[in-house]
Scaffold this active site. Structure first.
Site, PDB file in Angstrom:
ATOM      1  N   GLU A   1      10.773  -8.436  -2.287  1.00  0.00           N
ATOM      2  CA  GLU A   1      11.340  -7.206  -1.525  1.00  0.00           C
ATOM      3  C   GLU A   1      10.685  -7.111  -0.437  1.00  0.00           C
ATOM      4  O   GLU A   1       9.607  -6.829  -0.375  1.00  0.00           O
ATOM      5  CB  GLU A   1      11.080  -6.071  -2.685  1.00  0.00           C
ATOM      6  CG  GLU A   1      11.915  -4.784  -2.477  1.00  0.00           C
ATOM      7  CD  GLU A   1      11.384  -3.950  -1.298  1.00  0.00           C
ATOM      8  OE1 GLU A   1      11.408  -3.971  -0.331  1.00  0.00           O
ATOM      9  OE2 GLU A   1      10.445  -3.198  -2.013  1.00  0.00           O
ATOM     10  N   LEU A   2      11.460  -7.503   0.659  1.00  0.00           N
ATOM     11  CA  LEU A   2      10.946  -7.618   2.066  1.00  0.00           C
ATOM     12  C   LEU A   2      11.137  -6.484   2.823  1.00  0.00           C
ATOM     13  O   LEU A   2      11.870  -5.506   2.453  1.00  0.00           O
ATOM     14  CB  LEU A   2      11.297  -8.915   2.488  1.00  0.00           C
ATOM     15  CG  LEU A   2      10.918 -10.054   1.774  1.00  0.00           C
ATOM     16  CD1 LEU A   2      11.314 -11.539   2.183  1.00  0.00           C
ATOM     17  CD2 LEU A   2       9.531 -10.196   1.295  1.00  0.00           C
TER      18      LEU A   2
ATOM     19  N   CYS B   1      10.251   0.846   2.754  1.00  0.00           N
ATOM     20  CA  CYS B   1      10.882  -0.208   3.360  1.00  0.00           C
ATOM     21  C   CYS B   1      12.521   0.162   3.267  1.00  0.00           C
ATOM     22  O   CYS B   1      13.370  -0.365   3.821  1.00  0.00           O
ATOM     23  CB  CYS B   1      10.909  -1.380   2.661  1.00  0.00           C
ATOM     24  SG  CYS B   1      10.893  -0.763   0.882  1.00  0.00           S
TER      25      CYS B   1
ATOM     26  N   GLY C   1       6.575  -6.552   0.599  1.00  0.00           N
ATOM     27  CA  GLY C   1       5.787  -6.546   1.624  1.00  0.00           C
ATOM     28  C   GLY C   1       6.719  -6.983   2.849  1.00  0.00           C
ATOM     29  O   GLY C   1       8.046  -7.042   2.696  1.00  0.00           O
ATOM     30  N   SER C   2       5.956  -7.380   3.779  1.00  0.00           N
ATOM     31  CA  SER C   2       6.758  -7.827   5.107  1.00  0.00           C
ATOM     32  C   SER C   2       7.651  -9.212   5.036  1.00  0.00           C
ATOM     33  O   SER C   2       7.364  -9.994   4.065  1.00  0.00           O
ATOM     34  CB  SER C   2       5.756  -7.772   6.157  1.00  0.00           C
ATOM     35  OG  SER C   2       4.915  -9.096   6.316  1.00  0.00           O
TER      36      SER C   2
ATOM     37  N   PRO D   1      -3.443  -6.260  -5.516  1.00  0.00           N
ATOM     38  CA  PRO D   1      -3.047  -4.989  -4.909  1.00  0.00           C
ATOM     39  C   PRO D   1      -3.491  -5.087  -3.373  1.00  0.00           C
ATOM     40  O   PRO D   1      -4.068  -5.795  -2.962  1.00  0.00           O
ATOM     41  CB  PRO D   1      -3.674  -3.877  -5.492  1.00  0.00           C
ATOM     42  CG  PRO D   1      -5.030  -4.483  -6.068  1.00  0.00           C
ATOM     43  CD  PRO D   1      -4.673  -5.897  -6.311  1.00  0.00           C
ATOM     44  N   ALA D   2      -2.639  -4.333  -2.437  1.00  0.00           N
ATOM     45  CA  ALA D   2      -3.157  -4.149  -0.947  1.00  0.00           C
ATOM     46  C   ALA D   2      -4.483  -3.664  -0.918  1.00  0.00           C
ATOM     47  O   ALA D   2      -4.956  -2.948  -1.685  1.00  0.00           O
ATOM     48  CB  ALA D   2      -2.135  -3.147  -0.148  1.00  0.00           C
TER      49      ALA D   2
ATOM     50  N   TRP E   1       0.817  -1.346   0.044  1.00  0.00           N
ATOM     51  CA  TRP E   1       0.087   0.032   0.082  1.00  0.00           C
ATOM     52  C   TRP E   1       0.804   1.291   0.114  1.00  0.00           C
ATOM     53  O   TRP E   1       0.302   2.208  -0.310  1.00  0.00           O
ATOM     54  CB  TRP E   1      -1.105  -0.004   1.280  1.00  0.00           C
ATOM     55  CG  TRP E   1      -0.157  -0.021   2.513  1.00  0.00           C
ATOM     56  CD1 TRP E   1      -0.058  -1.291   3.097  1.00  0.00           C
ATOM     57  CD2 TRP E   1       0.585   0.986   3.319  1.00  0.00           C
ATOM     58  NE1 TRP E   1       0.696  -1.247   4.394  1.00  0.00           N
ATOM     59  CE2 TRP E   1       1.141  -0.177   4.326  1.00  0.00           C
ATOM     60  CE3 TRP E   1       0.934   1.991   3.099  1.00  0.00           C
ATOM     61  CZ2 TRP E   1       2.012   0.679   5.346  1.00  0.00           C
ATOM     62  CZ3 TRP E   1       1.620   2.785   4.115  1.00  0.00           C
ATOM     63  CH2 TRP E   1       2.171   1.856   5.160  1.00  0.00           C
ATOM     64  N   ASN E   2       2.108   0.948   0.175  1.00  0.00           N
ATOM     65  CA  ASN E   2       2.765   2.575   0.582  1.00  0.00           C
ATOM     66  C   ASN E   2       3.039   3.119  -0.832  1.00  0.00           C
ATOM     67  O   ASN E   2       3.481   4.129  -0.789  1.00  0.00           O
ATOM     68  CB  ASN E   2       4.118   2.060   1.466  1.00  0.00           C
ATOM     69  CG  ASN E   2       4.935   1.054   0.895  1.00  0.00           C
ATOM     70  OD1 ASN E   2       4.768   0.347   0.114  1.00  0.00           O
ATOM     71  ND2 ASN E   2       6.257   1.183   1.556  1.00  0.00           N
TER      72      ASN E   2
END
Length: 481
Positions: free
Chosen positions: A253-254, A287, A231-232, A178-179, A153-154
């Protein structure tokens, strides 16, 4: 410009059709708490339909020449730029970032479409010197196949174009989930891609609150040959495991825990400007934000004073407000996390130099904060803050700074400020990160590779490396020559 944010779709997009559902979920403006739209809450069965559509579209799309695919992508890029202002307004409405940042992200997102439109023409193979007179060796690059993309979402436009553009340029088809906080930008991009002439089924967008169920379908289906996720780290590890049974190619990509090192010989103004850009952009919700600011003892007090003064100059409010450069956090959970990390830090001896509380602008606004006296045992050092809090740690020697910077399972971004080129170069080499900014607080663009090491992920996005993530190398041996 002939569109407004209200002109963009609120239906999902599968197989070239705009798909609705009796079950829908609300999209909320984080600055106001008001519902701005609702979108279909699709199911695992809908995800399978999207895979069906992408699989059916793959043969024709992959058979097109790179030049033909590039023509569609270039048209998509032109349309994104033509609708830059309504897209930026839409992004600020659903994500909350200041309008100036949203405008920047639209341009940034479009740059990946433009870049990969051209880079797709350069998916070169090679000839290899033979080991036998009767044989010739060549390699060719071919699209990996159907791709699934799960985006955060960012950065609701850039994180999509950075995945979709290289996939399409390589000849892949793709399903995007998507988020749930920011689905509208994804649907707007799909509308513009359709307008650009992208064939049905090549791009599909599945909106859902059932991230787990849809994610399991995307990971389990053997027709999906690649998963790309931003994401996380926690969720990335789950997806990694779920992709094992079908041995998918992964780009992950965490999470990050970026150190920003300020050496005694840094240019103070340059270091403060770099820290401000890295820390407070998107209200600290990136991130690659500076998560731990390591400052050498000789410059610590001056830097802390200057950073606090700069932070106090930020204007907080809804992203559409005049001059606003710090918007809300995305949701109540984000605010709660920042408050918890701050409480732990203060309890353990940290000192709030400025900020340190929610802002009167609204329930999701947090004051830009500078926290001094931070030590390595605090939760705010070990976890990703994802909020506008600058945590300052004092160090004495270069070796101490490098050890502190590397004392994390993450390795996405790192930053350092020094006027000594020898010190800067040696430190950059020793930092365990996929990307290092030297005297720079923001470094990402479409022509350089983006990605991390250790538990911050696998693979790279952007640059030539970003195209390779969507290609397979095939070796062909020609015998009987």
């Amino acid at each position: 410009m002939d569109m407004t944010p209200d002109d963009f779709p609120t239906s999902a997009y599968i197989g070239g059709e705009w798909v609705t559902s009796k079950d829908r979920f609300a999209v909320v403006n984080p600055a106001t708490g008001l519902v701005i739209a609702s979108v279909p809450d699709l199911t695992a069965a809908d995800a399978r339909r999207a895979i069906d559509a992408a699989s059916a579209a793959l043969p024709a799309w992959s058979a097109k020449t790179a030049k033909d695919r590039a023509a569609v992508l270039r048209r998509w890029n032109e349309l994104i730029l033509a609708e830059a202002e309504p897209l930026a307004q839409l992004m600020t409405a659903e994500q909350g970032k200041p309008l100036a940042e949203s405008r920047g992200e639209v341009a940034y997102g479009a740059s990946f479409v433009e870049w990969f439109a051209e880079e797709g023409k350069r998916a070169y193979g090679r000839t290899i010197p033979t080991t036998a007179a009767s044989k010739r060796y060549v390699t060719i690059k071919q699209p990996i196949g159907v791709v699934a993309a799960i985006t955060p979402w960012n950065f609701p436009i850039a994180m999509i174009t950075r995945k979709v553009a290289p996939a399409l340029a390589a000849g892949c088809t793709i399903i995007v989930k998507p988020a749930e906080d920011t689905p509208l930008c994804a649907l707007a991009l799909a509308k513009l891609a359709e307008k650009a002439g992208l064939p049905e089924g090549v791009l599909n967008v599945v909106t859902t609150r059932n991230a787990r169920g849809v994610g399991e379908v995307l990971c389990a289906d053997s027709r999906v040959r690649k998963l790309t996720f931003t994401g996380s780290t926690e969720v990335g590890k789950v997806l990694y495991r779920q992709c094992a049974d079908t041995v998918k190619k992964l780009t992950l990509e965490l999470g990050g825990n970026a150190p920003l090192i300020v050496f005694d010989d840094a240019d103070l103004d340059q270091a403060v400007a770099g820290a401000m850009a890295s820390k407070y952009r998107n209200a600290g919700q990136t991130c690659v934000c500076a998560n731990r600011i390591l400052v050498q003892a000789g410059i610590y007090d001056r830097f802390a004073d200057a950073l606090a003064k700069a932070a106090q100059s930020l204007i907080i409010g809804p992203g559409t407000g005049q001059g606003v450069n710090l918007g809300p956090l995305i949701n109540a959970e984000a605010i709660a996390k920042v408050e918890s990390l701050m409480a732990d830090a203060v309890k353990r001896g940290g000192t709030v130099k400025t900020g340190g509380a929610k802002d009167a602008a609204g329930s999701l606004f947090y004051k830009p904060t500078v926290l001094t006296g931070v030590t390595a045992d605090m939760d705010i050092v070990g976890q990703e803050i994802f909020g506008p809090v600058a945590a300052l740690i004092k160090f004495e020697t270069d070796d101490e700074a490098i050890a502190l910077a590397n004392s994390t399972p993450f390795g996405l971004a790192a930053y350092l400020f020094s006027q000594n080129i020898s010190r800067a170069w040696k430190t950059a080499e020793k930092l365990e990160a996929g990307m290092v900014g030297v005297n720079e607080g923001i470094f990402s663009n479409e022509v350089v590779p983006f990605g991390g090491v250790k538990e911050s992920g696998l693979g790279r996005e952007g640059a030539a490396e970003g195209l390779d993530e969507y290609l397979e190398t095939k070796f062909i041996c020609l015998g009987g020559i």
